[in-house]
Scaffold this motif. Structure first.
Motif, PDB file in Angstrom:
ATOM      1  N   VAL A  42       0.919  -1.294  -0.025  1.00  0.00           N
ATOM      2  CA  VAL A  42      -0.024   0.123   0.048  1.00  0.00           C
ATOM      3  C   VAL A  42       0.851   1.224   0.017  1.00  0.00           C
ATOM      4  O   VAL A  42       1.882   1.317   0.840  1.00  0.00           O
ATOM      5  N   LEU A  43       0.675   2.170  -0.843  1.00  0.00           N
ATOM      6  CA  LEU A  43       1.344   3.343  -0.883  1.00  0.00           C
ATOM      7  C   LEU A  43       1.189   4.179   0.406  1.00  0.00           C
ATOM      8  O   LEU A  43       0.025   4.600   0.795  1.00  0.00           O
ATOM      9  N   PRO A  44       2.462   4.426   1.095  1.00  0.00           N
ATOM     10  CA  PRO A  44       2.174   5.072   2.340  1.00  0.00           C
ATOM     11  C   PRO A  44       1.692   6.463   2.218  1.00  0.00           C
ATOM     12  O   PRO A  44       1.806   7.176   1.273  1.00  0.00           O
ATOM     13  N   ASP A  45       0.875   7.125   3.016  1.00  0.00           N
ATOM     14  CA  ASP A  45       0.212   8.512   3.138  1.00  0.00           C
ATOM     15  C   ASP A  45       0.972   9.440   2.555  1.00  0.00           C
ATOM     16  O   ASP A  45       0.878  10.349   1.728  1.00  0.00           O
ATOM     17  N   ALA A  46       2.331   9.816   3.173  1.00  0.00           N
ATOM     18  CA  ALA A  46       3.313  10.532   2.704  1.00  0.00           C
ATOM     19  C   ALA A  46       3.753  10.527   1.347  1.00  0.00           C
ATOM     20  O   ALA A  46       4.004  11.600   0.593  1.00  0.00           O
ATOM     21  N   GLU A  47       3.757   9.442   0.747  1.00  0.00           N
ATOM     22  CA  GLU A  47       4.323   9.021  -0.640  1.00  0.00           C
ATOM     23  C   GLU A  47       3.358   9.732  -1.549  1.00  0.00           C
ATOM     24  O   GLU A  47       3.434   9.976  -2.737  1.00  0.00           O
ATOM     25  N   ARG A  48       2.176   9.109  -0.946  1.00  0.00           N
ATOM     26  CA  ARG A  48       0.867   9.444  -1.880  1.00  0.00           C
ATOM     27  C   ARG A  48       0.323  11.021  -2.011  1.00  0.00           C
ATOM     28  O   ARG A  48       0.277  11.301  -2.982  1.00  0.00           O
ATOM     29  N   ALA A  49       0.875  11.526  -0.836  1.00  0.00           N
ATOM     30  CA  ALA A  49       0.823  13.205  -1.184  1.00  0.00           C
ATOM     31  C   ALA A  49       1.804  13.653  -2.226  1.00  0.00           C
ATOM     32  O   ALA A  49       1.497  14.691  -2.803  1.00  0.00           O
ATOM     33  N   ARG A  50       3.231  13.075  -2.390  1.00  0.00           N
ATOM     34  CA  ARG A  50       3.959  13.551  -3.422  1.00  0.00           C
ATOM     35  C   ARG A  50       3.326  13.206  -4.487  1.00  0.00           C
ATOM     36  O   ARG A  50       3.462  14.041  -5.433  1.00  0.00           O
ATOM     37  N   TRP A  51       2.686  12.051  -4.947  1.00  0.00           N
ATOM     38  CA  TRP A  51       1.943  11.750  -6.244  1.00  0.00           C
ATOM     39  C   TRP A  51       1.093  12.885  -6.325  1.00  0.00           C
ATOM     40  O   TRP A  51       0.631  13.197  -7.667  1.00  0.00           O
ATOM     41  N   GLU A  52       0.169  12.958  -5.423  1.00  0.00           N
ATOM     42  CA  GLU A  52      -1.165  13.875  -5.652  1.00  0.00           C
ATOM     43  C   GLU A  52      -0.461  15.262  -6.028  1.00  0.00           C
ATOM     44  O   GLU A  52      -0.898  16.013  -6.916  1.00  0.00           O
ATOM     45  N   GLU A  53       0.616  15.783  -5.311  1.00  0.00           N
ATOM     46  CA  GLU A  53       1.221  16.927  -5.825  1.00  0.00           C
ATOM     47  C   GLU A  53       1.673  17.093  -7.256  1.00  0.00           C
ATOM     48  O   GLU A  53       1.800  18.179  -7.841  1.00  0.00           O
ATOM     49  N   LYS A  54       2.254  16.063  -7.596  1.00  0.00           N
ATOM     50  CA  LYS A  54       2.998  15.979  -8.843  1.00  0.00           C
ATOM     51  C   LYS A  54       1.886  15.886  -9.918  1.00  0.00           C
ATOM     52  O   LYS A  54       2.236  16.416 -10.993  1.00  0.00           O
ATOM     53  N   THR A  55       0.922  15.609  -9.802  1.00  0.00           N
ATOM     54  CA  THR A  55       0.084  15.339 -10.853  1.00  0.00           C
ATOM     55  C   THR A  55      -1.156  16.617 -10.755  1.00  0.00           C
ATOM     56  O   THR A  55      -2.019  16.495 -11.352  1.00  0.00           O
ATOM     57  N   ARG A  56      -1.060  17.428  -9.938  1.00  0.00           N
ATOM     58  CA  ARG A  56      -2.049  18.409  -9.567  1.00  0.00           C
ATOM     59  C   ARG A  56      -2.159  19.442 -10.572  1.00  0.00           C
ATOM     60  O   ARG A  56      -3.255  19.853 -10.821  1.00  0.00           O
TER      61      ARG A  56
END
Length: 335
Positions: free
Chosen positions: A288-302
Protein backbone atom coordinates in the motif's frame (compact mmCIF):
# COMPACT_ATOMS: atom_id res chain seq x y z
CA UNK A 1 -64.67 -20.89 -48.68
CA UNK A 2 -63.90 -23.00 -45.58
CA UNK A 3 -60.21 -22.13 -45.73
CA UNK A 4 -61.06 -18.43 -46.10
CA UNK A 5 -63.40 -18.61 -43.09
CA UNK A 6 -60.68 -20.38 -41.05
CA UNK A 7 -58.18 -17.67 -41.92
CA UNK A 8 -60.65 -14.98 -40.90
CA UNK A 9 -61.32 -16.69 -37.58
CA UNK A 10 -57.62 -17.28 -36.89
CA UNK A 11 -56.33 -13.85 -37.81
CA UNK A 12 -57.22 -12.09 -34.49
CA UNK A 13 -55.35 -14.81 -32.58
CA UNK A 14 -52.40 -14.49 -34.92
CA UNK A 15 -52.42 -10.74 -34.42
CA UNK A 16 -52.50 -11.16 -30.63
CA UNK A 17 -49.59 -13.63 -30.75
CA UNK A 18 -47.65 -11.25 -32.93
CA UNK A 19 -48.34 -8.36 -30.57
CA UNK A 20 -46.90 -10.39 -27.68
CA UNK A 21 -43.73 -11.38 -29.54
CA UNK A 22 -40.71 -10.20 -27.55
CA UNK A 23 -38.80 -7.16 -28.69
CA UNK A 24 -35.15 -8.13 -29.06
CA UNK A 25 -32.48 -5.53 -28.36
CA UNK A 26 -28.85 -6.06 -29.33
CA UNK A 27 -26.42 -5.09 -26.56
CA UNK A 28 -22.80 -4.60 -27.64
CA UNK A 29 -19.96 -5.26 -25.21
CA UNK A 30 -16.22 -5.41 -25.82
CA UNK A 31 -15.45 -7.88 -23.01
CA UNK A 32 -15.83 -11.65 -23.18
CA UNK A 33 -18.15 -13.92 -21.24
CA UNK A 34 -15.50 -14.64 -18.59
CA UNK A 35 -15.17 -11.00 -17.55
CA UNK A 36 -16.75 -9.95 -14.26
CA UNK A 37 -18.72 -7.17 -15.95
CA UNK A 38 -20.40 -9.71 -18.21
CA UNK A 39 -21.11 -12.20 -15.42
CA UNK A 40 -22.08 -9.85 -12.60
CA UNK A 41 -23.66 -6.92 -14.46
CA UNK A 42 -24.75 -7.58 -18.04
CA UNK A 43 -26.21 -11.08 -17.69
CA UNK A 44 -28.14 -10.38 -14.45
CA UNK A 45 -29.39 -7.04 -15.81
CA UNK A 46 -30.63 -8.60 -19.05
CA UNK A 47 -32.44 -11.26 -17.03
CA UNK A 48 -34.07 -8.64 -14.80
CA UNK A 49 -35.25 -6.70 -17.87
CA UNK A 50 -36.82 -9.84 -19.31
CA UNK A 51 -38.56 -10.74 -16.06
CA UNK A 52 -39.83 -7.23 -15.34
CA UNK A 53 -41.23 -6.95 -18.87
CA UNK A 54 -43.00 -10.31 -18.62
CA UNK A 55 -40.75 -11.66 -21.35
CA UNK A 56 -41.64 -8.88 -23.80
CA UNK A 57 -38.12 -7.42 -23.81
CA UNK A 58 -35.20 -9.65 -24.67
CA UNK A 59 -31.66 -8.28 -24.34
CA UNK A 60 -29.18 -10.26 -26.43
CA UNK A 61 -25.59 -9.53 -25.44
CA UNK A 62 -22.85 -9.63 -28.07
CA UNK A 63 -19.65 -10.06 -26.03
CA UNK A 64 -16.64 -8.85 -28.00
CA UNK A 65 -18.13 -9.73 -31.38
CA UNK A 66 -19.60 -6.58 -32.96
CA UNK A 67 -16.55 -4.34 -32.72
CA UNK A 68 -13.47 -3.29 -30.80
CA UNK A 69 -13.44 -1.24 -27.61
CA UNK A 70 -13.08 2.04 -29.50
CA UNK A 71 -15.99 1.17 -31.83
CA UNK A 72 -18.73 0.81 -29.21
CA UNK A 73 -20.24 4.32 -29.36
CA UNK A 74 -20.40 4.26 -33.14
CA UNK A 75 -22.07 0.84 -33.12
CA UNK A 76 -24.86 2.27 -30.96
CA UNK A 77 -25.17 5.51 -32.91
CA UNK A 78 -25.32 3.71 -36.26
CA UNK A 79 -27.93 1.23 -35.05
CA UNK A 80 -25.71 -1.82 -35.59
CA UNK A 81 -26.35 -2.37 -31.90
CA UNK A 82 -29.41 -1.05 -30.11
CA UNK A 83 -27.58 -0.46 -26.86
CA UNK A 84 -24.30 -1.02 -25.10
CA UNK A 85 -21.63 0.70 -23.04
CA UNK A 86 -18.52 2.62 -24.02
CA UNK A 87 -15.54 4.56 -22.73
CA UNK A 88 -15.98 8.30 -23.34
CA UNK A 89 -12.19 8.78 -23.29
CA UNK A 90 -12.00 6.78 -26.53
CA UNK A 91 -14.23 9.33 -28.30
CA UNK A 92 -12.07 12.49 -28.21
CA UNK A 93 -14.00 15.73 -27.99
CA UNK A 94 -17.44 14.14 -27.62
CA UNK A 95 -17.77 14.17 -23.81
CA UNK A 96 -15.46 16.92 -22.55
CA UNK A 97 -17.10 17.59 -19.18
CA UNK A 98 -17.49 13.87 -18.47
CA UNK A 99 -13.69 13.61 -18.57
CA UNK A 100 -13.60 15.23 -15.11
CA UNK A 101 -13.97 11.70 -13.74
CA UNK A 102 -10.59 10.81 -15.25
CA UNK A 103 -8.67 13.19 -12.99
CA UNK A 104 -6.40 11.25 -10.60
CA UNK A 105 -6.93 10.59 -6.90
CA UNK A 106 -10.67 11.33 -6.75
CA UNK A 107 -12.54 8.11 -6.01
CA UNK A 108 -12.34 5.33 -3.43
CA UNK A 109 -14.81 2.69 -4.64
CA UNK A 110 -16.84 1.53 -7.60
CA UNK A 111 -20.17 1.74 -5.80
CA UNK A 112 -19.84 5.20 -4.25
CA UNK A 113 -17.98 6.55 -7.26
CA UNK A 114 -20.65 5.34 -9.66
CA UNK A 115 -23.39 6.89 -7.56
CA UNK A 116 -21.51 10.20 -7.54
CA UNK A 117 -20.91 10.05 -11.29
CA UNK A 118 -24.59 9.38 -12.05
CA UNK A 119 -25.69 12.22 -9.78
CA UNK A 120 -23.23 14.47 -11.60
CA UNK A 121 -24.57 13.27 -14.95
CA UNK A 122 -28.12 14.17 -14.00
CA UNK A 123 -27.06 17.57 -12.66
CA UNK A 124 -24.49 18.76 -15.19
CA UNK A 125 -23.73 16.37 -18.04
CA UNK A 126 -26.93 15.23 -19.76
CA UNK A 127 -26.46 17.54 -22.74
CA UNK A 128 -23.39 15.55 -23.77
CA UNK A 129 -25.50 12.42 -24.16
CA UNK A 130 -28.24 14.22 -26.08
CA UNK A 131 -25.69 15.74 -28.47
CA UNK A 132 -24.44 12.23 -29.25
CA UNK A 133 -27.92 10.98 -30.16
CA UNK A 134 -28.15 8.73 -27.12
CA UNK A 135 -30.65 7.78 -24.48
CA UNK A 136 -28.24 7.38 -21.57
CA UNK A 137 -29.47 4.64 -19.24
CA UNK A 138 -26.83 4.95 -16.55
CA UNK A 139 -23.18 5.74 -15.93
CA UNK A 140 -20.54 4.08 -13.78
CA UNK A 141 -16.86 3.97 -12.95
CA UNK A 142 -14.73 0.98 -12.16
CA UNK A 143 -13.04 0.85 -8.74
CA UNK A 144 -9.83 2.88 -8.56
CA UNK A 145 -6.94 1.53 -10.59
CA UNK A 146 -3.82 0.25 -8.85
CA UNK A 147 -0.28 -0.26 -10.13
CA UNK A 148 0.65 -3.80 -11.14
CA UNK A 149 4.15 -4.71 -12.39
CA UNK A 150 5.91 -7.77 -13.76
CA UNK A 151 9.44 -7.70 -12.31
CA UNK A 152 10.07 -4.55 -10.30
CA UNK A 153 8.33 -3.71 -7.05
CA UNK A 154 7.36 -0.04 -6.83
CA UNK A 155 7.24 1.66 -3.43
CA UNK A 156 7.94 5.30 -4.33
CA UNK A 157 7.95 7.71 -7.25
CA UNK A 158 11.62 7.12 -8.03
CA UNK A 159 10.93 3.42 -8.65
CA UNK A 160 8.73 4.38 -11.62
CA UNK A 161 11.65 5.81 -13.60
CA UNK A 162 12.19 3.86 -16.82
CA UNK A 163 9.12 1.64 -16.44
CA UNK A 164 6.78 1.32 -19.41
CA UNK A 165 3.26 1.37 -17.97
CA UNK A 166 0.09 0.60 -19.89
CA UNK A 167 -2.37 3.47 -19.69
CA UNK A 168 -5.65 4.52 -21.21
CA UNK A 169 -5.58 7.56 -23.53
CA UNK A 170 -5.93 11.04 -22.08
CA UNK A 171 -5.38 12.21 -18.53
CA UNK A 172 -3.98 8.87 -17.39
CA UNK A 173 -1.17 9.17 -19.94
CA UNK A 174 -0.21 12.62 -18.70
CA UNK A 175 -0.37 11.59 -15.04
CA UNK A 176 1.84 8.57 -15.65
CA UNK A 177 4.42 10.68 -17.44
CA UNK A 178 4.44 13.25 -14.64
CA UNK A 179 5.18 10.50 -12.15
CA UNK A 180 8.26 9.53 -14.13
CA UNK A 181 7.15 6.42 -16.01
CA UNK A 182 6.67 5.99 -19.76
CA UNK A 183 2.98 5.66 -20.69
CA UNK A 184 2.13 3.12 -23.39
CA UNK A 185 -1.40 2.92 -24.78
CA UNK A 186 -2.41 -0.72 -25.25
CA UNK A 187 -5.98 -1.88 -25.99
CA UNK A 188 -7.47 -3.72 -23.04
CA UNK A 189 -7.75 -7.14 -24.77
CA UNK A 190 -4.06 -6.99 -25.83
CA UNK A 191 -2.66 -6.24 -22.39
CA UNK A 192 -1.82 -9.83 -21.40
CA UNK A 193 0.30 -10.41 -24.51
CA UNK A 194 2.07 -7.06 -24.13
CA UNK A 195 3.05 -7.96 -20.56
CA UNK A 196 4.02 -11.51 -21.46
CA UNK A 197 6.29 -10.34 -24.31
CA UNK A 198 7.88 -7.61 -22.22
CA UNK A 199 6.53 -4.79 -24.36
CA UNK A 200 5.34 -3.13 -21.13
CA UNK A 201 6.52 -3.51 -17.54
CA UNK A 202 3.23 -2.90 -15.81
CA UNK A 203 -0.33 -1.63 -15.93
CA UNK A 204 -2.76 0.67 -14.17
CA UNK A 205 -5.86 -1.46 -13.66
CA UNK A 206 -8.52 -2.12 -11.06
CA UNK A 207 -7.99 -5.42 -9.29
CA UNK A 208 -10.74 -7.06 -11.33
CA UNK A 209 -8.50 -7.32 -14.40
CA UNK A 210 -5.96 -9.38 -12.49
CA UNK A 211 -8.48 -12.21 -12.39
CA UNK A 212 -10.72 -11.21 -15.32
CA UNK A 213 -8.06 -11.56 -18.04
CA UNK A 214 -5.68 -13.74 -15.99
CA UNK A 215 -3.03 -11.10 -15.48
CA UNK A 216 -2.05 -12.86 -12.23
CA UNK A 217 -0.04 -15.18 -14.48
CA UNK A 218 2.33 -12.41 -15.55
CA UNK A 219 2.16 -9.76 -12.79
CA UNK A 220 4.17 -10.33 -9.61
CA UNK A 221 3.95 -7.01 -7.74
CA UNK A 222 0.93 -4.89 -6.83
CA UNK A 223 0.77 -1.42 -5.29
CA UNK A 224 -2.51 -0.07 -3.88
CA UNK A 225 -2.63 3.58 -4.96
CA UNK A 226 -6.30 4.40 -5.77
CA UNK A 227 -4.86 6.30 -8.70
CA UNK A 228 -7.52 6.70 -11.37
CA UNK A 229 -10.90 5.60 -12.62
CA UNK A 230 -12.42 5.28 -16.07
CA UNK A 231 -15.95 6.61 -16.60
CA UNK A 232 -18.33 4.46 -18.65
CA UNK A 233 -21.68 5.30 -20.22
CA UNK A 234 -24.44 2.74 -20.78
CA UNK A 235 -26.71 4.00 -23.52
CA UNK A 236 -29.29 3.15 -26.13
CA UNK A 237 -29.76 4.45 -29.64
CA UNK A 238 -32.16 7.34 -29.07
CA UNK A 239 -34.34 6.51 -32.09
CA UNK A 240 -34.63 2.87 -31.07
CA UNK A 241 -35.54 3.86 -27.51
CA UNK A 242 -38.22 6.28 -28.70
CA UNK A 243 -39.76 3.55 -30.91
CA UNK A 244 -40.39 1.21 -27.97
CA UNK A 245 -43.87 1.07 -26.43
CA UNK A 246 -44.16 3.34 -23.39
CA UNK A 247 -44.47 0.47 -20.93
CA UNK A 248 -41.26 -1.14 -22.21
CA UNK A 249 -39.44 2.18 -22.00
CA UNK A 250 -40.60 2.32 -18.39
CA UNK A 251 -39.11 -1.11 -17.72
CA UNK A 252 -35.73 0.11 -18.95
CA UNK A 253 -36.06 3.33 -16.98
CA UNK A 254 -36.82 1.50 -13.75
CA UNK A 255 -33.74 -0.69 -14.15
CA UNK A 256 -31.47 2.21 -15.06
CA UNK A 257 -30.47 5.50 -13.45
CA UNK A 258 -29.25 5.67 -9.85
CA UNK A 259 -30.28 2.07 -9.11
CA UNK A 260 -28.21 0.68 -11.99
CA UNK A 261 -25.22 2.90 -11.18
CA UNK A 262 -25.14 1.56 -7.62
CA UNK A 263 -25.74 -2.02 -8.81
CA UNK A 264 -22.91 -1.85 -11.35
CA UNK A 265 -20.43 -0.14 -9.05
CA UNK A 266 -21.09 -2.66 -6.28
CA UNK A 267 -20.61 -5.53 -8.72
CA UNK A 268 -17.25 -4.13 -9.79
CA UNK A 269 -16.18 -3.81 -6.15
CA UNK A 270 -17.02 -7.51 -5.78
CA UNK A 271 -15.00 -8.27 -8.91
CA UNK A 272 -12.01 -6.55 -7.28
CA UNK A 273 -12.08 -9.04 -4.43
CA UNK A 274 -11.49 -11.85 -6.91
CA UNK A 275 -8.46 -10.06 -8.32
CA UNK A 276 -6.86 -9.65 -4.89
CA UNK A 277 -7.40 -13.33 -4.11
CA UNK A 278 -5.93 -14.38 -7.47
CA UNK A 279 -2.77 -12.35 -6.77
CA UNK A 280 -2.44 -13.83 -3.30
CA UNK A 281 -2.77 -17.39 -4.59
CA UNK A 282 0.30 -17.03 -6.83
CA UNK A 283 2.34 -15.44 -4.04
CA UNK A 284 2.53 -11.95 -5.52
CA UNK A 285 3.62 -9.05 -3.31
CA UNK A 286 0.90 -6.56 -2.36
CA UNK A 287 1.87 -3.19 -0.88
CA UNK A 288 0.00 0.00 0.00
CA UNK A 289 1.39 3.40 -0.96
CA UNK A 290 2.23 5.24 2.31
CA UNK A 291 0.29 8.43 2.98
CA UNK A 292 3.36 10.65 2.78
CA UNK A 293 4.36 9.18 -0.57
CA UNK A 294 0.81 9.44 -1.84
CA UNK A 295 0.87 13.15 -1.02
CA UNK A 296 3.94 13.47 -3.27
CA UNK A 297 2.13 11.72 -6.13
CA UNK A 298 -0.91 13.93 -5.69
CA UNK A 299 1.22 17.07 -5.71
CA UNK A 300 3.07 15.93 -8.84
CA UNK A 301 -0.17 15.38 -10.75
CA UNK A 302 -2.09 18.41 -9.45
CA UNK A 303 -1.24 20.53 -12.55
CA UNK A 304 -3.48 18.17 -14.54
CA UNK A 305 -6.49 19.55 -12.68
CA UNK A 306 -5.49 23.11 -13.58
CA UNK A 307 -4.92 22.08 -17.19
CA UNK A 308 -8.35 20.43 -17.32
CA UNK A 309 -10.05 23.52 -15.92
CA UNK A 310 -8.20 25.72 -18.44
CA UNK A 311 -9.24 23.45 -21.33
CA UNK A 312 -12.89 23.62 -20.29
CA UNK A 313 -12.71 27.39 -19.99
CA UNK A 314 -11.25 27.61 -23.48
CA UNK A 315 -14.31 25.72 -24.74
CA UNK A 316 -16.70 27.96 -22.78
CA UNK A 317 -17.70 25.03 -20.61
CA UNK A 318 -18.34 25.29 -16.85
CA UNK A 319 -15.51 23.04 -15.73
CA UNK A 320 -15.11 24.79 -12.39
CA UNK A 321 -18.78 24.18 -11.54
CA UNK A 322 -18.63 20.54 -12.63
CA UNK A 323 -15.46 19.78 -10.66
CA UNK A 324 -16.89 21.39 -7.52
CA UNK A 325 -20.14 19.48 -7.93
CA UNK A 326 -18.23 16.23 -8.36
CA UNK A 327 -16.16 16.80 -5.23
CA UNK A 328 -19.34 17.55 -3.25
CA UNK A 329 -21.01 14.39 -4.58
CA UNK A 330 -17.96 12.27 -3.77
CA UNK A 331 -18.16 13.51 -0.18
CA UNK A 332 -21.80 12.41 -0.14
CA UNK A 333 -21.43 9.01 -1.80
CA UNK A 334 -17.78 7.93 -1.73
CA UNK A 335 -16.10 9.36 1.36
Amino acid sequence: MASGLLAAVASPAIRRASAQAPVELKFTSYVGVGHGHHKRVLEPWAKMVSEKSGGRLKITIYPGTLGKQADQLQLIQNGIADMGYFVPALTPGRFPLTSVCELPFLFKSGKGGSQAFWALWEKDLQKEGTAAGLKVLWTFIHPPGQLHTTKKSVTNMEDLAGLRIRTAPGVQQDATQRLGATPVVVPFPETYNALDRGVIDGVWFPWEAIEGIKLFEVLKHHLVVNFYTVPFIVAMNETKYAALPADLRNVLNELSGSWAAEFTGAAWDKNDEGGVEAAKKVGATISVLPDAERARWEEKTRPLETAWLDSMKAKNLPGDVVLKDLRDLIKRYDS
